[in-house]
Scaffold this active site. Sequence first.
Site, PDB file in Angstrom:
ATOM      1  CD  GLU A   1      -5.499   0.902   2.708  1.00 55.09           C
ATOM      2  OE1 GLU A   1      -5.475  -0.156   3.344  1.00 55.09           O
ATOM      3  OE2 GLU A   1      -5.968   1.005   1.571  1.00 55.09           O
TER       4      GLU A   1
ATOM      5  NE  ARG B   1      -4.269  -1.426   0.513  1.00 53.70           N
ATOM      6  CZ  ARG B   1      -4.528  -2.688   0.156  1.00 53.70           C
ATOM      7  NH1 ARG B   1      -3.633  -3.381  -0.534  1.00 53.70           N
ATOM      8  NH2 ARG B   1      -5.673  -3.245   0.472  1.00 53.70           N
TER       9      ARG B   1
ATOM     10  CB  SER C   1      -8.804  -1.708   4.209  1.00 51.93           C
ATOM     11  OG  SER C   1      -9.081  -2.937   3.616  1.00 51.93           O
TER      12      SER C   1
END
Length: 337
Positions: A333, A165, A238
């Site tokens: 995130e 990520r 997420s």
Amino acid sequence: MQIHSDYSLLRHNTFGIDVKCRQFVEYNDENELRKTLKMLKENTEAPWLHIGGGSNLLFTKDYPGTILHSGIYGKEIIEESDESVLLRVGAAEDWDKLVEWCVEKGLHGLENLSLIPGEAGASAVQNIGAYGVEVESLIEKVETLKVETGEARIFLHDECEYGYRTSVFKQQHKGKFIVTHVQYRLSKQFFPQISYGALKDLSEKNDMPPTAAEVRNKVIRIRREKLPDPAEIGSAGSFFMNPVISESQFQALQSQNPDIPHYPAKGGIKVPAGWLIEQCGWKGKQLGQAGVHPRQALVLINLGHATGAEIAQLSRKIQEDVAERFNITLHPEVLFL
Ligand code: EPU
């Protein structure tokens, strides 16, 4: 170029938070982007931010400056061999429409990344990943403009420093380059990637390997079962990254929780944040209008009219509980604004 003042960002963040920005600019090509950057440079007081599909943002208040959004569209095959193509895609292209188009055209590699909300440009910044595939494995070049000078710069895959990520565009070059196009290397032959748990039965049920469309449809089914439908419930997918902990910390954790799911990762063992959050009792719970999705605890949701501050408060409470119970820090995130 489109310029709006006091513009609602409701359609530009998948959480569905109703905030405004002072100015919103959507440019259609590199020249318009250059002009916009020059204008922003002249007005040094107000902040600015470039967004994609808004699927990774949490607005906690009105944005006091300019929001930039790409209007660079287009898909073009710029190289072709017997085995593969190099597909150049404008940063503003909708991610899932791109995946669908590729599957229809027999250009393979992106199937496992079906139904991820967002735009192509952000795929190269965020290194989106799901069901055993990270997009970096398909990215060959990333075309950008340098914010400071407006110069074009192409990053080769290895210069993007991809990780889980993350990329150079989120680390040392954060805010310094704007992605205009992404070049993906896609295969004409289909090599299914179905080692991820939930996709395994695609190979077990049939004698023949699955087609690209079957893999895409399966991924879509799994996502629809587990994740909220972005058209109905606001979320940012997420909310936290899956934490990587040391081998020794993991062993201590596993001795108390023999069923803990885990995966090997760079620098230690990755444990699913969703599992940790569920163990703390948060799955399906709510705090005001902010909630934890009942089928995937990693996803925080807007139950109707949540403010960004409410979602932020829920995320802090979850972080505190996970830290207290497991001594693990969860990192969002999602970008808080
Ligand atoms: N789990 C729980 N409870 C939960 C959720 C998960 O116990 O509420 C357990 C599951 O049983 C499973 C494990 O955690 O053993 C992993 O769950 P899952 O397969 O759903 O994946 P994840 O690690 O929670 C990651 C990505 C997702 C991606 C899936 C599938 C991150 C931060 N998230 O989630 O990405 O779709 O894997 O590859 O890496 C996104 O980024 O928005 C996103 C949805």
